[in-house]
Motif scaffolding. Structure first.
Motif, short mmCIF file in Angstrom:
data_model
loop_
_atom_site.label_atom_id
_atom_site.label_comp_id
_atom_site.label_asym_id
_atom_site.label_seq_id
_atom_site.Cartn_x
_atom_site.Cartn_y
_atom_site.Cartn_z
N VAL A 138 -5.31 3.66 4.00
CA VAL A 138 -4.58 3.37 3.05
C VAL A 138 -3.33 2.73 3.83
CG1 VAL A 138 -3.08 3.72 1.49
CG2 VAL A 138 -4.36 4.92 1.46
N ASN A 139 -2.80 1.01 3.00
CA ASN A 139 -1.84 0.11 4.04
C ASN A 139 -1.10 0.30 2.85
OD1 ASN A 139 -3.96 -0.18 6.56
ND2 ASN A 139 -5.30 -1.66 4.86
N ILE A 140 0.03 0.14 2.71
CA ILE A 140 0.72 -0.69 2.53
C ILE A 140 1.76 -1.92 2.91
CG2 ILE A 140 3.19 -0.32 1.12
CD1 ILE A 140 1.40 1.69 0.15
N MET A 141 1.51 -2.91 1.42
CA MET A 141 2.48 -3.98 2.14
C MET A 141 3.19 -4.34 1.05
SD MET A 141 -1.15 -4.12 3.06
CE MET A 141 -1.97 -4.58 1.18
N ASP A 142 4.01 -5.10 2.32
CA ASP A 142 5.71 -5.82 1.49
C ASP A 142 5.62 -7.16 1.09
OD1 ASP A 142 5.69 -7.99 3.37
OD2 ASP A 142 7.10 -7.21 4.57
N LEU A 143 6.12 -7.58 0.24
CA LEU A 143 6.65 -8.51 -0.60
C LEU A 143 5.75 -9.81 0.09
CD1 LEU A 143 9.27 -8.16 -2.93
CD2 LEU A 143 7.15 -8.21 -4.16
N GLU A 144 5.99 -9.42 1.48
CA GLU A 144 6.33 -10.98 2.44
C GLU A 144 4.69 -10.56 2.57
OE1 GLU A 144 8.27 -13.24 2.90
OE2 GLU A 144 9.51 -12.77 2.04
N ILE B 102 -5.87 6.20 -9.53
CA ILE B 102 -4.47 7.87 -8.73
C ILE B 102 -3.73 7.47 -7.94
CG2 ILE B 102 -5.23 9.81 -7.83
CD1 ILE B 102 -7.79 10.43 -9.14
N VAL B 103 -4.18 6.76 -6.63
CA VAL B 103 -3.28 6.66 -5.42
C VAL B 103 -1.98 5.41 -5.93
CG1 VAL B 103 -2.89 4.93 -3.65
CG2 VAL B 103 -5.04 6.72 -3.86
N LYS B 104 -2.43 4.35 -7.08
CA LYS B 104 -0.94 3.65 -7.59
C LYS B 104 -0.05 4.08 -8.42
CE LYS B 104 -0.38 0.01 -11.06
NZ LYS B 104 0.52 -0.58 -10.49
N MET B 105 -0.41 5.11 -9.36
CA MET B 105 -0.01 6.52 -10.05
C MET B 105 0.81 6.94 -9.19
SD MET B 105 -0.81 9.18 -12.83
CE MET B 105 -1.81 9.81 -11.77
N LEU B 106 0.09 7.52 -7.85
CA LEU B 106 1.06 8.54 -6.69
C LEU B 106 2.27 7.66 -6.33
CD1 LEU B 106 2.02 10.99 -5.22
CD2 LEU B 106 -0.29 10.26 -3.99
N VAL C 192 1.48 6.53 2.05
CA VAL C 192 0.88 6.83 3.10
C VAL C 192 0.38 8.46 3.48
CG1 VAL C 192 0.08 6.30 5.62
CG2 VAL C 192 0.60 4.38 3.83
N ASN C 193 1.70 8.89 3.82
CA ASN C 193 1.30 10.78 4.02
C ASN C 193 0.80 11.48 3.07
OD1 ASN C 193 2.32 9.91 6.59
ND2 ASN C 193 4.07 10.84 6.31
N GLU C 194 1.77 11.07 1.58
CA GLU C 194 0.32 11.36 0.64
C GLU C 194 -0.61 11.73 0.19
OE1 GLU C 194 2.76 14.15 -0.81
OE2 GLU C 194 3.93 14.48 0.86
N ILE D 133 -1.01 -1.92 -2.39
CA ILE D 133 -0.85 -1.21 -1.80
C ILE D 133 -3.14 -1.86 -1.46
CG2 ILE D 133 -1.93 0.88 -1.70
CD1 ILE D 133 -0.22 1.90 -3.77
N GLY D 134 -3.57 -1.06 -0.58
CA GLY D 134 -5.01 -1.72 0.05
C GLY D 134 -5.55 -0.17 0.22
#
Length: 261
Positions: free
Chosen positions: A22-28, A103-107, A11-13, A88-89
């Protein structure tokens, strides 16, 4: 694999180059990092759809009521070693942000790979230290030693060159090439450990790197820096002989004998 700390780093990068949330979600499906702190720990059904369908999920304004905890945006899988490890959302019009989402996915996946390599190198360094510590004991626990060697795919019976490199700590007198060369030697060694502030123990597998090649590299290193001493013993054919070989190297250095090259 996808930890909260790593998710926050992603998220920071991405925030440095992207003004959108930008949100990052775990497998739950739980948001574990977000540019918007109020969304952390919330459930994100869009992520669950990503995991189920194994593809990018676009959510438009009219869809937000269908999926719990979502906003208009695009949700993409984070993959590592061909497995989905999170999602990633990115908030915004899906059609407008689709290109930037790639690009975000690649990073994100690049940061994940770097974190994995760092972790693997740390594990290897710890294992190497444990092996050398075991070999330095007055009485070796052979069962423990074999277990540690197995982790790094190192054989007990093989030809090894035991080397001690003594350097100085005057960084102002050491060139960039000096540090590159020293790092190269340490990296190529089958085992290595910093024994003191200025002494390194390096163990080279002579079946992987011929003795002539290793010795020639030593000569080049000494020519590069006169502040380096390198001593080694005759090759040993069993790793359990490392302690006596190391003590012989130490004796040569303590007697201030010039490089035996």
């Amino acid at each position: 694999m996808l930890t909260k700390v790593l998710a926050e780093a992603i998220v920071n990068e991405t925030s440095k180059v992207l003004s959108l949330n930008v949100n990052i979600m775990d497998l739950e499906g739980i948001i574990i990092a977000s540019k918007n702190p109020s969304r952390i720990s919330q459930f994100h059904e869009g992520a669950i759809m990503v995991f189920k369908k194994k593809k990018v999920i676009k959510i438009f304004k009219e869809d937000t009521k269908k999926y719990q905890g979502t906003q208009e945006g695009i949700n993409i899988p984070i993959e590592f070693n061909d497995e989905i490890v999170g999602a990633i959302g990115i908030t915004g019009d899906p059609n407008e942000i689709e290109e930037i989402s790639n690009i975000v996915k690649m990073l994100a996946e690049l940061l994940l790979k770097q974190a994995h390599l760092t972790s693997a190198n740390e594990f290897k360094n710890i294992q190497q230290s444990l092996i050398i510590e075991e070999l330095m004991q007055p009485s070796i626990n052979i069962v423990n030693l074999k277990r540690l060697l197995f982790n790094l795919d190192i054989s007990v019976e093989k030809k090894y060159l035991i080397t001690v490199v003594e350097t100085n700590n005057h960084f102002e007198t050491n060139t960039k090439d000096y540090f590159i060369f020293m790092n190269d030697l340490v990296t190529r060694a089958t085992l290595h450990k910093k024994m003191s502030i200025s002494r390194y123990l390096l163990v080279f597998d002579l079946l992987v790197q011929p003795m002539g090649t290793v010795i020639n590299d030593f000569k080049n290193f000494i020519n590069l820096s006169k502040n380096v001493k390198i001593v080694y013993t005759a090759p040993i054919d069993n790793i359990t002989n490392l302690k006596s070989a190391y003590e012989e190297c130490e004796l040569l250095l303590n007697l201030n004998i010039e490089n035996n090259i």
